[in-house]
Design an enzyme around this catalytic site. Structure first.
Site, PDB file in Angstrom:
ATOM      1  N   THR A  23       0.788  -1.160   0.066  1.00 13.71           N
ATOM      2  CA  THR A  23      -0.037  -0.001   0.057  1.00 13.71           C
ATOM      3  C   THR A  23       0.735   1.316   0.085  1.00 13.71           C
ATOM      4  OG1 THR A  23      -1.799  -1.331   1.199  1.00 13.71           O
ATOM      5  CG2 THR A  23      -1.826   0.975   1.132  1.00 13.71           C
ATOM      6  N   THR A  76      -3.623   0.502  -3.207  1.00 13.14           N
ATOM      7  CA  THR A  76      -3.042  -0.595  -2.615  1.00 13.14           C
ATOM      8  C   THR A  76      -3.166  -1.759  -3.586  1.00 13.14           C
ATOM      9  OG1 THR A  76      -3.151  -2.173  -0.881  1.00 13.14           O
ATOM     10  CG2 THR A  76      -5.347  -1.544  -1.490  1.00 13.14           C
ATOM     11  N   GLY A  98      -0.256   0.192   5.945  1.00 10.80           N
ATOM     12  CA  GLY A  98       0.361  -0.410   7.306  1.00 10.80           C
ATOM     13  C   GLY A  98      -0.917  -1.278   7.803  1.00 10.80           C
ATOM     14  N   GLY A  99      -1.727  -2.100   6.478  1.00  8.59           N
ATOM     15  CA  GLY A  99      -2.462  -3.067   7.193  1.00  8.59           C
ATOM     16  C   GLY A  99      -3.354  -2.489   7.937  1.00  8.59           C
TER      17      GLY A  99
HETATM   18  N1  GLU Z   1      -5.261  -4.514   2.303  1.00 11.15           N
HETATM   19  C1  GLU Z   1      -5.174  -3.281   3.328  1.00 11.15           C
HETATM   20  C2  GLU Z   1      -6.397  -2.675   3.502  1.00 11.15           C
HETATM   21  O1  GLU Z   1      -7.102  -2.681   2.419  1.00 11.15           O
HETATM   22  C3  GLU Z   1      -3.990  -2.691   3.257  1.00 11.15           C
HETATM   23  C4  GLU Z   1      -2.759  -3.144   3.473  1.00 11.15           C
HETATM   24  C5  GLU Z   1      -1.708  -2.291   3.617  1.00 11.15           C
HETATM   25  O2  GLU Z   1      -1.893  -1.011   4.281  1.00 11.15           O
HETATM   26  O3  GLU Z   1      -0.648  -2.617   3.220  1.00 11.15           O
HETATM   27  O4  GLU Z   1      -6.764  -2.294   4.579  1.00 11.15           O
END
Ligand code: GLU
Length: 571
Positions: A392, A410, A477-478
């Site tokens: 992301t 992302t 940051g997930g």
């Molecule tokens: N896939 C995650 C989301 O949509 C983002 C992943 C990331 O920030 O690395 O929340």
């Protein structure tokens, strides 16, 4: 005349070394950049340069976003691109209106709740699900930037793709972060498919070193096609066919069809806004949990005088407790609201007052339970504990007309599904769904369903004071994104920190489990005091990528997270 002068100034405003090879080491302390007309803050200097040039030539934020996104796709391919999805906040200065756009990936129409389960109904292991075509959702980023460009752009679409096309042909130097990411993704099967192996590795199988030259003729051809024909070839033409063929990997084939691509739509949604102190903090609604979870945390903290406490164990304790409560609701209720009847009272004041009463300033709660927000359709959900990794990118843009973009973009985990076609990587966003669909006889809100968008944590944010925008911010940051962005908003609004200092403030993160303190920073100084209050602490690297622009007294202040390779620049 004015434009020439501006261009000259722009050329001087981005450090030559940063543009030349984007090999700035990570964790370099930076300073807030101040200009008075327009600015871009993004994760790579080439992308910032492309965006600033568009702005300097009189382009709008929507124009610049096209150039920035396409360049990021090329030079930071592990994080975002046309093979992925995104959310965008757009402030239209002339109308005084905030709009939010959902370009999130979608599950194929044929997907069922058992999509990531074996024949016994057991969920797949996360990494087993990621690699290959099965994790690929219908990409939305290209349609999103095209849609916003057609609404708010002034410059010719095809011209905006030129910088990325010529850089793809001429080549760019692999940045240290990209090189390191390739190296670590090798263990995660990045070299499993011919296309990714050929592109990211040397012939001897080693990862491309920082500083090595990379060209991408396939991507240049793809962009030329898109420059001439818009998104049509991508969603219904040759590129669509190639995507459908590419997801048919030997291991883990996907189910995407031409119809899935052809039926993709960008959705304009209502912004999610909460009052915080003298401000209004606005974010993106479902299918991301970002705006609602941030809104809950800030509302729970509105009762406390954080300004007086400053960054301290006392303040962090309250923050952590608020985050636990909000993440508990997130896990239970938040998902794609077009598929799930989410409670409508997640930001209800009376409800949140009852939640705030659960915070004890003297002792940490073990783990928060989800609450019972007002809901016209009743509450009947099981919690979702799905993990999310960190890929992301986030960028913020202000143009000379006062329009603003805050966009988080992302392909999910670094390098997405590892499946590459036409010079770009395809996302693994479907692994953001819960692999389990039921628990204790109750459905998980974020289970897989045909055509549904997986729950996200992305939190593109804008802050307003007296109706005028004062801040655009966001981060990768997930599921930690929500923590990163919320606490930087607190640092900027409550602690009145300088923008760069706020972004670089060491992270304290809680997702309703243990508290993570950022390793090798002063955050670990809080450990004894937080442990004394009953918090379970883990010390670990926390890799945000915050890119922000603040607007104050007619000036623009920009900053880029020192943990990554980005810059802020403008004129
Ligand atoms: N896939 C995650 C989301 O949509 C983002 C992943 C990331 O920030 O690395 O929340």
């Amino acid at each position: 005349m004015r434009i020439n002068k501006v261009l000259l100034f722009v050329a001087m405003s981005i450090p030559a070394a940063a543009i030349a090879d984007s090999t700035q080491p990570q964790q370099v302390p930076r300073a807030t950049v101040t200009t008075d007309t327009a600015m871009v803050s993004a994760a790579n200097p080439h992308a910032v340069q492309a965006g600033v040039n568009v702005l300097a030539a009189g382009g709008t934020a929507a124009d610049a976003a096209v150039a920035v996104q396409m360049m990021l796709n090329l030079v930071e391919p592990q994080s975002s691109g046309i093979g992925g999805g995104a959310f965008m906040l757009y402030w239209d200065a002339a109308e005084g209106k905030l709009s939010t756009f959902d370009g999130r990936e979608k599950a194929p129409a044929s997907a069922t709740p058992a999509y990531f389960q074996n024949t016994e109904g057991e969920p797949m292991k996360w990494w087993d699900a990621v690699v290959g075509g099965r994790s690929v959702g219908v990409p939305g980023t290209l349609k999103l930037i095209e849609h916003v460009h057609s609404k708010y752009g002034k410059q010719d679409w095809s011209e905006l793709l030129e910088p990325a096309i010529s850089k793809a042909r001429q080549g760019f130097k692999v940045s240290p972060r990209l090189s390191k990411s390739i190296e670590s993704a090798k263990e995660r099967k990045l070299d499993m498919f011919d296309s990714t192996r050929d592109y990211f590795f040397n012939e001897d199988g080693s990862a491309l070193a920082a500083g090595s030259y990379l060209t991408n003729d396939d991507f240049a051809r793809t962009l030329r096609n898109i420059a001439n024909n818009g998104s049509t070839p991508f969603y219904t033409g040759q590129i669509a066919e190639d995507i459908v063929a590419a997801v048919q990997t030997e291991i883990n084939p996907g189910e995407l069809t031409i119809d899935d691509l052809a039926n993709y739509d960008v959705i304009e949604r209502e912004p999610v806004c909460v009052p915080y102190r003298a401000y209004e903090v606005c974010g993106m609604g479902p299918p991301t949990s970002g705006g609602l979870t941030m809104g809950q945390i800030l509302t729970l903290l509105n009762n406390y005088d954080l300004a007086a406490m400053g960054p301290s164990a006392e303040a962090w304790h309250l923050y952590i407790e608020a985050a636990k409560l909000a993440y508990a609701d997130r896990g239970m209720y938040m998902a794609d609201s077009d598929f799930v009847s989410m409670p409508d009272g997640l930001l209800d004041k009376t409800y949140l007052a009852s939640r705030a009463a659960l915070i004890d300033p003297a002792i940490a709660m073990e783990k928060a339970e989800a609450g019972s927000p007002p809901s016209k359709d009743g509450l009947n959900f099981a919690p979702d504990l799905q993990i999310e990794r960190e890929g992301t990118s986030h960028f913020s843009i202000v143009d000379q007309f006062g329009n603003i973009i805050s966009m988080t973009t992302t392909i999910e985990t670094g390098f997405g599904s590892r499946v590459m076609t036409n010079g770009f990587l395809l996302n693994n966003e479907l692994t953001d769904f819960s692999f389990k669909d039921m628990k204790d006889g109750k459905p998980v809100a974020n289970r897989v369903e045909g055509g549904k968008r997986p729950r996200s944590s992305m939190s593109p944010t804008m802050v307003f004071k007296d109706g005028a925008p004062v801040l655009a911010i966001g981060s990768p940051g997930g599921s930690r994104i929500i923590n990163y962005v919320t606490q930087k908003v607190i640092a900027i609004l409550d602690w009145e920190m300088d923008l760069q200092a706020a972004l670089d403030l060491p992270h304290v993160v809680n997702r309703n489990g243990s508290t993570d303190l950022e390793a090798d920073t002063t955050a670990i100084d809080y450990q004894p005091a937080l442990e004394a209050l009953g918090h379970k602490i883990k010390v670990r690297g926390l890799n945000s990528g915050l890119h922000a622009i603040a607007i104050q007294n007619g000036e623009l202040h920009g900053a880029a997270d020192s943990r990554r390779e980005g810059i802020a620049a403008g004129f």
